[in-house]
Scaffold this active site. Sequence first.
Site, short mmCIF file in Angstrom:
data_model
loop_
_atom_site.label_atom_id
_atom_site.label_comp_id
_atom_site.label_asym_id
_atom_site.label_seq_id
_atom_site.Cartn_x
_atom_site.Cartn_y
_atom_site.Cartn_z
N HIS A 119 0.82 -1.22 0.00
CA HIS A 119 0.00 0.00 0.00
C HIS A 119 0.85 1.27 0.00
CE1 HIS A 119 -3.85 -2.19 1.61
NE2 HIS A 119 -3.56 -2.49 0.36
N CYS A 147 5.86 19.66 -6.46
CA CYS A 147 6.99 18.89 -6.99
C CYS A 147 8.17 19.83 -7.30
CB CYS A 147 6.52 18.19 -8.26
SG CYS A 147 7.80 17.34 -9.18
P1 OAD Z 1 -7.77 -2.45 10.11
O1 OAD Z 1 -7.83 -1.25 10.98
O2 OAD Z 1 -8.88 -2.72 9.17
O3 OAD Z 1 -7.63 -3.75 11.02
C1 OAD Z 1 -6.73 -3.84 12.07
C2 OAD Z 1 -6.81 -5.25 12.62
O4 OAD Z 1 -5.81 -5.39 13.61
C3 OAD Z 1 -8.15 -5.59 13.29
O5 OAD Z 1 -8.57 -6.86 12.81
C4 OAD Z 1 -7.80 -5.66 14.78
O6 OAD Z 1 -8.57 -6.66 15.45
C5 OAD Z 1 -6.34 -6.06 14.73
N1 OAD Z 1 -5.53 -5.64 15.87
C6 OAD Z 1 -5.58 -4.46 16.54
N2 OAD Z 1 -4.63 -4.40 17.49
C7 OAD Z 1 -3.97 -5.58 17.43
C8 OAD Z 1 -2.87 -6.14 18.14
N3 OAD Z 1 -2.26 -5.49 19.13
N4 OAD Z 1 -2.44 -7.38 17.81
C9 OAD Z 1 -3.07 -8.08 16.81
N5 OAD Z 1 -4.10 -7.60 16.11
C10 OAD Z 1 -4.55 -6.38 16.39
O7 OAD Z 1 -6.36 -2.40 9.36
P2 OAD Z 1 -5.86 -3.19 8.07
O8 OAD Z 1 -6.40 -4.57 8.03
O9 OAD Z 1 -4.39 -3.00 8.02
O10 OAD Z 1 -5.29 0.73 3.20
O11 OAD Z 1 -6.52 -2.34 6.92
C11 OAD Z 1 -6.22 -2.68 5.61
C12 OAD Z 1 -6.09 -1.45 4.77
O12 OAD Z 1 -7.27 -0.66 4.90
C13 OAD Z 1 -4.99 -0.49 5.20
O13 OAD Z 1 -3.74 -0.82 4.68
C14 OAD Z 1 -5.44 0.79 4.63
C15 OAD Z 1 -6.88 0.73 5.03
O14 OAD Z 1 -7.68 1.51 4.30
C16 OAD Z 1 -4.91 1.81 2.55
O15 OAD Z 1 -4.62 2.86 3.10
C17 OAD Z 1 -4.88 1.57 1.10
#
Ligand code: OAD
Length: 243
Positions: A119, A147
């Site tokens: 990303h 830029c």
């Molecule tokens: P999310 O905010 O959707 O999910 C975070 C996950 O981490 C959740 O399932 C929580 O339960 C888990 N979590 C939180 N704290 C934790 C811990 N200490 N240990 C283990 N798990 C934990 O974030 P992403 O899945 O990364 O994209 O989101 C995916 C994408 O959506 C991101 O990269 C971003 C966003 O929009 C872009 O910016 C393109």
Amino acid sequence: METSINSLKEALKNAERVAVLTGAGVSAESGVPTFRGADGLWKNYQATELATPEAFAKDPELVWEFYNWRRGLIAQKACNPAHTALTALERLIPDFTLITQNVDGLHLLAGSRHVLEIHGNIWRARCTRCGKETMDRAPDMGRRPTCAACGGLLRPAVVWFGESLDPRILRQAIEAAQQCRIMLVVGTSSVVQPAASLAFTAKSGGAMLAEINLEKTPNSDLMDIVILGKAGEILPRLVEGWA
Ligand code: OAD
């Protein structure tokens, strides 16, 4: 949980090829807000509302204000034991790929080497006119950064909703998923594509899948092992005391 951790550890010890997919949960213990948790709000906007090309086209200054805030916040954050454990795992596994959805650069800061930032990276900016990318670690880029080469408006070099991933990086991530024997899926809600489907790719290639998360996700049923807990507590346990 003990049994799951021990069986995953034993499997890792015998695995030649491992891929790890990380999400915002891995940086949560560093104090970086996740996207979909209650901490994902900024000035009453959900992070997911501002990380879009439409939001940038409508109000680039607002989107830069949000990213300047995130940059300032991340600049003060350090790696946590989850990042460090993944660097240790990389040293123990002959063929290791870390695929991250995180744009905070903390895996690289921790010392992980084979990292695919699918990303993008919040410290990079890209010109909307000439496409030139630059790395700038200044926390505050200003309201309308331009830029140096052509004067065009810069944007954060991260992938926004509705945008495609860099095809070269995506291909490498798919290959790593196809070829790995074990895939660890850590701290991601597994709702954003195509990242979430990498677990399916790994499974179709015969890999064992393990998920580490605070809670179950839409991909949990696909997993061979689900460990509910904090990444910063579970991952260090997987790498400690390898004989
Ligand atoms: P999310 O905010 O959707 O999910 C975070 C996950 O981490 C959740 O399932 C929580 O339960 C888990 N979590 C939180 N704290 C934790 C811990 N200490 N240990 C283990 N798990 C934990 O974030 P992403 O899945 O990364 O994209 O989101 C995916 C994408 O959506 C991101 O990269 C971003 C966003 O929009 C872009 O910016 C393109």
